[in-house]
Motif scaffolding. Structure first.
Motif, PDB file in Angstrom:
ATOM      1  N   VAL A 171       0.855  -1.173  -0.035  1.00 29.08           N
ATOM      2  CA  VAL A 171      -0.192   0.085  -0.019  1.00 29.08           C
ATOM      3  C   VAL A 171       0.779   1.251  -0.014  1.00 29.08           C
ATOM      4  O   VAL A 171       0.578   2.134  -0.603  1.00 29.08           O
ATOM      5  CB  VAL A 171      -0.917   0.135   1.368  1.00 29.08           C
ATOM      6  N   PHE A 172       1.962   1.353   0.850  1.00 24.54           N
ATOM      7  CA  PHE A 172       2.902   2.332   0.788  1.00 24.54           C
ATOM      8  C   PHE A 172       3.981   2.461  -0.242  1.00 24.54           C
ATOM      9  O   PHE A 172       4.918   3.216  -0.052  1.00 24.54           O
ATOM     10  CB  PHE A 172       3.528   2.411   2.279  1.00 24.54           C
ATOM     11  N   PHE A 179      -0.244   6.937  -7.488  1.00 24.22           N
ATOM     12  CA  PHE A 179      -1.831   6.722  -7.980  1.00 24.22           C
ATOM     13  C   PHE A 179      -2.857   6.899  -7.150  1.00 24.22           C
ATOM     14  O   PHE A 179      -3.703   7.658  -7.389  1.00 24.22           O
ATOM     15  CB  PHE A 179      -1.966   5.278  -8.529  1.00 24.22           C
ATOM     16  N   THR A 180      -2.596   6.845  -5.777  1.00 29.67           N
ATOM     17  CA  THR A 180      -3.618   7.071  -4.779  1.00 29.67           C
ATOM     18  C   THR A 180      -3.875   8.657  -4.795  1.00 29.67           C
ATOM     19  O   THR A 180      -4.713   9.401  -4.673  1.00 29.67           O
ATOM     20  CB  THR A 180      -3.187   6.616  -3.527  1.00 29.67           C
ATOM     21  N   GLY A 181      -2.505   9.573  -4.649  1.00 28.82           N
ATOM     22  CA  GLY A 181      -2.549  10.905  -4.461  1.00 28.82           C
ATOM     23  C   GLY A 181      -3.379  11.565  -5.833  1.00 28.82           C
ATOM     24  O   GLY A 181      -4.018  12.149  -5.664  1.00 28.82           O
ATOM     25  N   ALA A 185      -6.680  13.731  -5.736  1.00 29.86           N
ATOM     26  CA  ALA A 185      -6.619  14.789  -6.185  1.00 29.86           C
ATOM     27  C   ALA A 185      -7.604  15.211  -7.304  1.00 29.86           C
ATOM     28  O   ALA A 185      -8.368  16.185  -7.267  1.00 29.86           O
ATOM     29  CB  ALA A 185      -5.351  15.214  -6.996  1.00 29.86           C
ATOM     30  N   ILE A 186      -7.798  14.245  -8.030  1.00 35.77           N
ATOM     31  CA  ILE A 186      -8.967  14.248  -9.034  1.00 35.77           C
ATOM     32  C   ILE A 186     -10.321  14.211  -8.547  1.00 35.77           C
ATOM     33  O   ILE A 186     -11.105  15.148  -8.972  1.00 35.77           O
ATOM     34  CB  ILE A 186      -8.950  13.266 -10.004  1.00 35.77           C
ATOM     35  N   ASN A 187     -10.672  13.680  -7.472  1.00 31.38           N
ATOM     36  CA  ASN A 187     -11.693  13.902  -6.741  1.00 31.38           C
ATOM     37  C   ASN A 187     -12.141  15.073  -5.994  1.00 31.38           C
ATOM     38  O   ASN A 187     -13.011  15.358  -5.893  1.00 31.38           O
ATOM     39  CB  ASN A 187     -12.036  12.360  -6.074  1.00 31.38           C
ATOM     40  N   PHE A 213     -12.455   3.351  -3.030  1.00 32.41           N
ATOM     41  CA  PHE A 213     -11.216   3.369  -3.512  1.00 32.41           C
ATOM     42  C   PHE A 213     -10.262   2.759  -2.184  1.00 32.41           C
ATOM     43  O   PHE A 213      -9.297   1.819  -2.195  1.00 32.41           O
ATOM     44  CB  PHE A 213     -10.371   4.470  -3.771  1.00 32.41           C
ATOM     45  N   ALA A 214     -10.463   3.479  -1.143  1.00 36.50           N
ATOM     46  CA  ALA A 214      -9.973   3.042   0.004  1.00 36.50           C
ATOM     47  C   ALA A 214     -10.245   1.854   0.397  1.00 36.50           C
ATOM     48  O   ALA A 214      -9.044   0.992   0.800  1.00 36.50           O
ATOM     49  CB  ALA A 214     -10.280   4.181   1.031  1.00 36.50           C
TER      50      ALA A 214
END
Length: 237
Positions: A171-172, A179-181, A185-187, A213-214
């Protein structure tokens, strides 16, 4: 002789597992049925099966409605879509990431994972929009969970591993964090600029995207431990 040699078998147009294509078919059929209903009945379907945060406020809880009446919308809202465009966009994303997860998890775990991520999306939307009268529908939250899980399953994490048995990306790890960032950001851009669908009646909200997503990111590891494994394959965390 060369002219007697058989030709290589034709490749199927759709390489997606049947469970993914079946899920797309169910979503399409549900929308087709609803849009061909008389207006009053179509509206009644949305009223009954969309996810309304206001139903989970103090007044609703005090009314002592049957448990099923409050539980069903957490699942049924995923089968409703505002328009054909809404449906097609969701199905394209489902077709992009669903096969990655379905091939690794198998049909039963894939469907369970899809539903769990969808429920997580609804819970997140509820937390940010307590008692809101605006309904939310669509499978985007569940698909966002598939997207997160699919990113952790992409090939290249461990080229030495048995096909389909490579450990999930942590995950980290750098690529997952990036990708998570980007996804966050998009959302958030959607939330603050109104470029997306959040907050409009009948359309899934950005909070559900982040919640799904989370869930996909964090639960893909536990779900991965439940699938049948090749003997000697490493366990993921």
């Amino acid at each position: 002789m060369a002219f007697l040699q058989s030709h290589p078998p034709r490749q199927p147009i759709f390489r997606a597992p049947p469970v993914v294509l079946g899920l797309i078919g169910i979503l399409a059929a549900a929308h087709l049925v609803r849009v061909n209903m008389p207006g009053v009945l179509a509206d009644a379907i949305v009223t009954q099966f969309a996810f309304f945060p206001e139903r989970y406020g103090h007044a609703f809880l005090a009314s002592r409605q049957p448990i099923w009446a409050s539980a069903i919308p957490f699942l049924s809202y995923m089968a409703l879509h505002a328009s054909w465009t809404h449906l097609v966009i969701n199905c394209l994303w489902l077709l992009a990431f669903g096969p990655i997860v379905a091939r690794r998890f198998g049909s039963v775990l894939f469907l369970a994972f899809f539903l769990v991520c969808g429920v997580a999306g609804a819970l997140t939307y509820l937390a940010f929009n307590w008692a809101s009268p605006d309904p939310v529908i669509g499978a985007s939250g569940a698909i966002a969970g598939l997207m997160a899980a699919g990113m952790r399953m992409l090939p290249g994490q461990a080229p030495w591993a048995h096909p389909g048995e490579a450990p999930l990306a942590p995950v980290f790890s750098r690529q997952i964090l990036m990708f998570t960032g980007l996804w966050t950001a998009i959302n958030l851009l959607t939330a603050f600029t109104g470029l997306g669908m959040g907050g409009e009646s009948g359309l899934i909200a950005w909070q559900a995207h982040l919640g799904g997503f989370a869930a996909g990111l964090l639960l893909s590891g536990p779900f991965d431990r439940l699938r049948p494994r090749v003997v000697g394959a490493p366990l993921d965390s």
